[in-house]
Design an enzyme around this catalytic site. Structure first.
Site, PDB file in Angstrom:
ATOM      1  N   HIS A 193       0.841  -1.210   0.000  1.00 56.64           N
ATOM      2  CA  HIS A 193       0.000   0.000   0.000  1.00 56.64           C
ATOM      3  C   HIS A 193       0.876   1.260   0.000  1.00 56.64           C
ATOM      4  O   HIS A 193       1.806   1.357   0.795  1.00 56.64           O
ATOM      5  CB  HIS A 193      -0.861  -0.063   1.263  1.00 56.64           C
ATOM      6  CG  HIS A 193      -1.868   1.021   1.408  1.00 56.64           C
ATOM      7  ND1 HIS A 193      -2.092   1.662   2.594  1.00 56.64           N
ATOM      8  CD2 HIS A 193      -2.737   1.574   0.533  1.00 56.64           C
ATOM      9  CE1 HIS A 193      -3.055   2.550   2.460  1.00 56.64           C
ATOM     10  NE2 HIS A 193      -3.460   2.529   1.205  1.00 56.64           N
ATOM     11  N   HIS A 245      -0.847  11.229  -1.793  1.00 52.21           N
ATOM     12  CA  HIS A 245      -2.170  10.746  -1.370  1.00 52.21           C
ATOM     13  C   HIS A 245      -3.139  11.883  -1.085  1.00 52.21           C
ATOM     14  O   HIS A 245      -4.245  11.912  -1.620  1.00 52.21           O
ATOM     15  CB  HIS A 245      -2.025   9.854  -0.134  1.00 52.21           C
ATOM     16  CG  HIS A 245      -3.336   9.332   0.357  1.00 52.21           C
ATOM     17  ND1 HIS A 245      -4.138  10.032   1.239  1.00 52.21           N
ATOM     18  CD2 HIS A 245      -3.998   8.182   0.083  1.00 52.21           C
ATOM     19  CE1 HIS A 245      -5.233   9.332   1.487  1.00 52.21           C
ATOM     20  NE2 HIS A 245      -5.178   8.212   0.798  1.00 52.21           N
TER      21      HIS A 245
END
Ligand code: G3P
Ligand code: MG
Length: 259
Positions: free
Chosen positions: A27, A69
């Protein structure tokens, strides 16, 4: 490899899209072992024997595709405020590592080109999550898909997004690249959505999946990705249910042997 409808393989569950990807996915590049969405994450993957990463891609104000992100710079860089107003030159000067640890001082935000180079060099597959800045869904989907098509030569990247509009734009810009629709909560009309986007996979928060639902999704000819799975027992269960991709922060705990 070609993932179109003429190249589907059959498994115990029915006709499924051909699938070159490994079960475990790191991730945000390196999970919790490196500053997220940086090239240092690739080093963590290599160290732990991971051969697939997920990362988040967005556009600078002057349309460079890079990895980040959040909408804002504050949490993971030494910059401040919304990322969407910054040109690439300003973003490239930021420190994206020292928030995570002093040994990562001077780590930079990577461009999509740099991520592609690392994937090619280290033999790592990519799940490129299209993560548009607010209001830039369509152009981000288009630009990321076009760039991915050009940059990845030996291994087809898997595109995904929470944004329907971004994924639709990616489908139109690069129809040959496989797509997965991302859901925080899987809606009742999930099948209509993934069909409209011509997806090969449904990606969702791992707590959304149950054994019957995974079976239903597989019976529809779709692969699945579950995020973010950091508990080894949960990972093993999801794998037993047939979840194809398990996206984790814990490269140190989730191993191929475990599954
Ligand atoms: O793509 C899976 C996962 O990364 C989605 O959540 O917020 O970590 O991008 P997030
Ligand atoms: Mg992501």
């Amino acid at each position: 490899m070609n993932l179109d409808a003429r190249n589907r393989d059959r498994d115990a569950h029915g006709v499924m899209p051909a699938w070159p990807y490994p079960r475990l996915v790191a991730h945000r590049c390196g999970g919790k072992l490196a500053p997220e969405n940086t090239l240092a994450g690739f080093d963590a993957c290599v160290r732990h024997g991971y051969s697939m990463v997920e990362f988040d891609a967005k556009l600078s104000a002057d349309n460079r595709v890079y990895l980040l992100h959040d909408d804002d710079l504050d949490r993971t860089t030494n910059g401040h405020g919304p990322a969407k107003v910054q040109p690439w030159d300003a973003l490239a000067a930021l420190d994206a590592g020292s928030w995570f640890g002093a040994q990562f001082d001077g780590t930079r935000l990577p461009t999509l080109e740099q991520a592609a180079e690392r994937c090619e060099r280290d033999g790592i597959f990519a799940n490129i999550e299209i993560k548009p800045c607010p209001g830039r869904d369509v152009e981000t989907g288009e630009r990321v898909a076009r760039a991915a098509l050009k940059l990845w030569r030996s291994a087809t990247p898997l595109l995904s997004s929470f944004s329907f509009d971004a994924l639709a734009a990616a489908r139109d810009a690069a129809p040959s690249l496989p797509r997965g629709m991302l859901f925080e909560t899987i809606p009742a009309d999930w099948l209509a959505i993934v069909r409209e986007l011509d997806c090969v996979a449904l990606h969702a928060d791992h707590t959304e999946f149950t054994e019957p639902l995974v079976a239903q999704i597989r019976a529809a000819g779709l692969r699945t990705l579950a995020y973010t799975v950091n508990d080894p027992a949960r990972a093993r269960l999801l794998a037993q249910w047939g979840v194809d991709l398990i996206c984790t922060d814990r490269l140190d705990l989730l191993t191929a042997d475990l599954l």
